[in-house]
Design an enzyme around this catalytic site. Structure first.
Site, short mmCIF file in Angstrom:
data_model
loop_
_atom_site.label_atom_id
_atom_site.label_comp_id
_atom_site.label_asym_id
_atom_site.label_seq_id
_atom_site.Cartn_x
_atom_site.Cartn_y
_atom_site.Cartn_z
N ASP A 4 -0.49 -7.64 1.58
CA ASP A 4 0.09 -6.30 1.57
C ASP A 4 1.62 -6.33 1.65
O ASP A 4 2.23 -5.86 2.62
CB ASP A 4 -0.50 -5.48 2.72
CG ASP A 4 -0.17 -4.00 2.61
OD1 ASP A 4 0.11 -3.54 1.48
OD2 ASP A 4 -0.17 -3.31 3.64
N HIS A 13 0.82 -1.22 0.00
CA HIS A 13 0.00 0.00 0.00
C HIS A 13 0.85 1.26 0.00
O HIS A 13 0.33 2.36 -0.25
CB HIS A 13 -0.98 -0.01 1.18
CG HIS A 13 -0.36 0.26 2.51
ND1 HIS A 13 -0.10 -0.73 3.43
CD2 HIS A 13 0.05 1.42 3.08
CE1 HIS A 13 0.45 -0.18 4.51
NE2 HIS A 13 0.54 1.13 4.32
N SER A 37 4.63 2.05 8.07
CA SER A 37 4.24 0.94 7.18
C SER A 37 5.45 0.36 6.46
O SER A 37 6.35 1.09 6.04
CB SER A 37 3.24 1.44 6.14
OG SER A 37 2.04 1.81 6.73
#
Length: 274
Positions: A126, A78, A220
């Site tokens: 992801d 992402h 992230s």
């Protein structure tokens, strides 16, 4: 939203074949997810996490990542959602993002390969692989981190650590120096309780407690490290970091080891062509 960029035009067919062979399917779209974002942590001791990478666009830190082979960095798919088709650059050997450091170096990216099952609507699959233009110079501040290949869950209560250059306050302040936090693993059943993530946590994911101490925006792609091994990648959490009702979500790496090996094996050693 701009489409995710292909790694390189001359690799398009190869990547399509890899995508077709990849395991796992996309989840059913619902709504755009809050993305992985260290709140309540502390500054890490400099260069004790030599695997850490900063993914950067135009000199700005966007996401974390970590070195899994001399020419490969693993992060979260992402992270490419808002890149407007640009390729990342990868900063290795850093503690401070801005201060001079002896082994800090910015690497260009040759190929940027999100897992084919990843999408903007949920947290499925992801993972993102980045192939550097050249092998990283390994030294005391730049090292490969082993990742988990065994298909087993980390026991609930195990204290793992995560590090990053993500947001450290609710006002959005970003640190210049690497931060770290330790969090206990939650069981999948507890994380899937209807008052938490309501059965959206699949066997390919895991969770940690997020009470007041949590990953936050910009973390992230960093590794969740348990007993010296990267077990998972920071994926998502609550829209409000540190919300105990919304434990941090991570993508387990072991279920994707074959995909990682396939991609690295197919692209490693390829000649760079104009």
């Amino acid at each position: 939203m701009a489409p995710r960029p292909a790694a390189r035009p001359d690799l398009a067919l190869l990547l399509l074949l890899l995508a077709a062979a990849a395991s796992g399917e996309c989840g059913v779209p619902n709504a755009a997810q809050p993305r992985g974002r260290i709140l309540g942590g502390r500054e890490a001791r400099p260069h004790l996490r030599p695997h850490m990478a900063s993914l950067q666009l135009d000199g700005e830190h966007i996401c974390g990542g970590f070195l899994i082979a001399e020419q490969w960095v693993l992060s979260a798919a992402h992270c490419t959602e808002e890149t407007d088709g640009k390729l990342f650059q990868v900063l290795l050997g850093a503690h401070s993002l801005t201060e001079p450091e002896p082994h800090k170096r910015l690497y260009r990216v040759r190929a940027q390969i999100p897992h084919p099952g990843s999408n903007v609507y949920n947290n499925e699959d992801d993972l993102l692989l980045l192939q550097l233009e050249e092998k990283a110079e390994l030294n005391e501040h730049v090292q490969v981190l082993p990742f988990q290949r065994e298909q087993r869950d980390v026991a609930a209560g195990t204290v793992c650590e995560v590090a990053g250059w993500g947001t450290v306050t609710h006002s959005g302040r970003r640190p210049d120096r690497l931060q770290q936090v330790e969090r206990p693993v939650l069981s999948r059943d507890e994380c899937n309780h209807r008052t938490r993530h309501d059965h959206s946590i699949t066997p390919n994911m895991m969770c940690t407690d997020s009470r007041k101490r949590d990953t936050c925006k910009g973390d992230s792609g960093g590794p969740l490290v348990c007993n010296g091994v990267a077990e998972a990648v920071v994926t998502a959490g609550s829209r409000v970091c540190g919300n105990y009702k919304k434990p941090g979500i991570y993508t387990r790496i072991a279920p994707y080891a074959a995909w990682i090996d396939r991609v690295m094996g197919a692209l490693s050693g390829q000649e760079d062509t104009p």
